[in-house]
Write a protein that holds these residues in place. Structure first.
Motif, mmCIF file in Angstrom:
data_model
loop_
_atom_site.group_PDB
_atom_site.id
_atom_site.type_symbol
_atom_site.label_atom_id
_atom_site.label_comp_id
_atom_site.label_asym_id
_atom_site.label_seq_id
_atom_site.Cartn_x
_atom_site.Cartn_y
_atom_site.Cartn_z
ATOM 1 N N ASN A 182 47.379 44.108 17.707
ATOM 2 C CA ASN A 182 47.401 43.068 16.657
ATOM 3 C C ASN A 182 47.546 41.853 17.448
ATOM 4 O OD1 ASN A 182 46.924 42.058 14.433
ATOM 5 N ND2 ASN A 182 49.231 42.244 13.373
ATOM 6 N N GLU A 183 47.447 41.652 18.583
ATOM 7 C CA GLU A 183 47.369 40.257 19.374
ATOM 8 C C GLU A 183 46.455 39.158 18.592
ATOM 9 O OE1 GLU A 183 45.529 40.878 23.273
ATOM 10 O OE2 GLU A 183 47.166 42.286 23.859
ATOM 11 N N GLN A 184 45.491 39.600 17.821
ATOM 12 C CA GLN A 184 44.792 38.632 17.234
ATOM 13 C C GLN A 184 45.380 38.127 15.890
ATOM 14 O OE1 GLN A 184 43.937 41.737 18.077
ATOM 15 N NE2 GLN A 184 42.217 41.644 19.709
ATOM 16 N N THR B 193 37.200 38.247 17.253
ATOM 17 C CA THR B 193 38.444 38.965 17.038
ATOM 18 C C THR B 193 38.534 40.186 16.359
ATOM 19 O OG1 THR B 193 39.224 37.573 15.278
ATOM 20 C CG2 THR B 193 40.013 36.827 17.646
ATOM 21 N N VAL B 194 37.508 40.370 15.375
ATOM 22 C CA VAL B 194 37.317 41.314 14.359
ATOM 23 C C VAL B 194 36.756 42.555 15.678
ATOM 24 C CG1 VAL B 194 36.032 42.437 12.547
ATOM 25 C CG2 VAL B 194 37.049 40.330 12.359
ATOM 26 N N SER B 195 35.855 42.111 16.348
ATOM 27 C CA SER B 195 34.845 42.996 17.134
ATOM 28 C C SER B 195 36.166 43.659 18.133
ATOM 29 C CB SER B 195 34.122 42.739 18.076
ATOM 30 O OG SER B 195 32.922 42.145 17.117
ATOM 31 N N GLU B 196 36.962 42.696 18.565
ATOM 32 C CA GLU B 196 38.134 43.132 19.533
ATOM 33 C C GLU B 196 38.903 44.237 18.983
ATOM 34 O OE1 GLU B 196 40.144 39.365 20.435
ATOM 35 O OE2 GLU B 196 38.386 38.521 21.739
ATOM 36 N N VAL B 197 39.349 44.029 17.691
ATOM 37 C CA VAL B 197 40.111 45.080 17.214
ATOM 38 C C VAL B 197 39.388 46.324 16.847
ATOM 39 C CG1 VAL B 197 41.506 45.481 14.944
ATOM 40 C CG2 VAL B 197 41.455 43.185 15.950
ATOM 41 N N ILE B 198 38.155 46.373 16.605
ATOM 42 C CA ILE B 198 37.430 47.706 16.520
ATOM 43 C C ILE B 198 37.478 48.377 17.828
ATOM 44 C CG2 ILE B 198 35.074 48.820 15.956
ATOM 45 C CD1 ILE B 198 35.080 46.138 14.047
#
Length: 116
Positions: free
Chosen positions: A73-75, A101-106
């Motif tokens: 959850n860094e984003q 940031t959404v792509s990073e979480v996925i």
């Protein structure tokens, strides 16, 4: 047409359908090997185990990660949702889907599943 596409076609709110469809296509583009199905009346995604699901609500769409509690959850996007281990990102507009940031979480969720 895949059943998930039909799922979004059948939503009453066109805005929520657009957001959900965009999330669906983003997941497929980031994780081409992901398995997709409808379970408990929602689009679910599996990749080395359960990855998550898309959950249209009344005013927004949730992208929920089954093991979200283990994500960094860094984003700052993940929110607690119902069950203790699930974390979700809430989307109120189509523009929010395309934040990097959404792509990073996925991708982090996919990597977590790969590592077991």
């Amino acid at each position: 047409m895949h059943s998930i596409e039909r799922y979004f076609d059948n939503l009453d709110d066109p805005k929520l359908a657009e957001i959900g469809r965009a999330l669906h296509h983003l997941i497929l583009s980031l994780i081409p090997q992901v398995e997709q199905s409808i379970k408990w009346s929602l689009p679910f995604y599996k990749y080395h185990g359960m990855l998550g699901y898309i959950n249209p609500r009344q005013t927004h769409v949730n992208l929920c990660f089954t093991y979200g509690i283990h994500l960094s959850n860094e984003q700052g996007l993940l929110q607690v949702e119902g069950r203790k281990q699930i974390r979700c990102i809430h989307f109120h507009s189509i523009e929010e889907v395309y934040r990097e940031t959404v792509s990073e979480v996925i991708l982090e969720a996919a990597l977590l599943n790969e590592q077991g």
